[in-house]
Design a protein around this motif. Structure first.
Motif, short mmCIF file in Angstrom:
data_model
loop_
_atom_site.label_atom_id
_atom_site.label_comp_id
_atom_site.label_asym_id
_atom_site.label_seq_id
_atom_site.Cartn_x
_atom_site.Cartn_y
_atom_site.Cartn_z
N GLU A 58 0.83 -1.21 0.00
CA GLU A 58 0.00 0.00 0.00
C GLU A 58 0.86 1.26 0.00
OE1 GLU A 58 -2.60 -0.57 3.36
OE2 GLU A 58 -3.63 -2.24 2.37
N ASN A 61 2.42 1.62 -3.49
CA ASN A 61 1.47 2.07 -4.50
C ASN A 61 1.02 3.51 -4.28
OD1 ASN A 61 1.50 -0.08 -6.28
ND2 ASN A 61 -0.05 -1.22 -5.13
N ARG A 64 3.86 5.47 -5.72
CA ARG A 64 3.85 5.32 -7.17
C ARG A 64 2.76 6.21 -7.78
NH1 ARG A 64 6.62 0.96 -9.43
NH2 ARG A 64 5.05 0.66 -11.05
N ARG A 65 1.58 6.26 -7.16
CA ARG A 65 0.50 7.14 -7.65
C ARG A 65 0.98 8.59 -7.66
NH1 ARG A 65 -2.78 3.82 -4.89
NH2 ARG A 65 -2.69 5.04 -2.99
N ALA A 71 0.13 1.28 -10.47
CA ALA A 71 0.18 0.46 -9.25
C ALA A 71 0.82 -0.89 -9.54
CB ALA A 71 -1.23 0.26 -8.70
#
Length: 176
Positions: A58, A61, A64-65, A71
């Motif tokens: 989590e 990701n 990364r967002r 993702a």
């Protein structure tokens, strides 16, 4: 090395945690012949933490967002490979991308049966999920692996041993 300097280095390493990064492609330049890897057995002094694995995914990701990267999808085969390697690190109480008798990263991940053309790995230990993740994000090679938009799947492992969280993050570009 003087005792004071050694003690300072040891305390610093324990307080900030340690981590190493590795990345590669199908043409693994560091490949060397090695016998077939035999899975490490769980150590009685270690505890697998699936909640920490999920939290690490989590956090990855989320970052990364923020960076505009897609993702990562958790892959059970990659997670099993990461867990086998994490068990070796725990058993030896050290960080490494490859132990004696263990294949290098690309062959190790190809042994999962997945079709991969690019792989990377982060290994670390620290006192908590958040501290381990932030230490990885503060290190340029680890950050590169975590935010690399070409990686589309991952396998994470998290094991507690002697109040340290050992982390293995295996990243891959999985082909259809």
């Amino acid at each position: 090395m003087s005792r004071a300097l050694f003690a300072t280095i040891a305390m610093l390493a324990f307080s900030v945690g340690l981590c190493f990064a590795q990345e590669g492609s199908g043409a693994d330049q560091h490949s060397q012949p090695a016998p077939k890897f035999i899975s490490a057995q769980p150590s009685p002094t270690s505890l697998e933490d699936s909640a920490a694995e999920q939290e690490l995914l989590e956090l990855a990701n989320q970052r990364r967002r923020e960076a505009g990267a897609p993702a990562l999808r958790m892959d059970a085969n990659l997670s099993n490979a990461a867990r086998a390697h994490a068990r070796l690190m725990v058993a030896r109480q050290q960080l490494s991308h490859q132990f004696g008798g263990e294949p290098s990263l690309m062959p190790r991940l190809l042994d999962t049966g997945l079709r991969l053309d690019r792989v990377g790995e982060n290994v670390a230990y620290n006192g908590s999920v958040e501290k381990a993740f932030e230490a990885l994000m503060q290190s340029p090679p680890h950050r590169r692996n975590l935010l690399d938009p070409s990686y589309n799947s991952a396998g994470f492992a998290a094991f507690w041993s002697y109040q340290r969280l050992y982390v293995v993050q295996d990243f891959a570009h999985q082909l259809p």
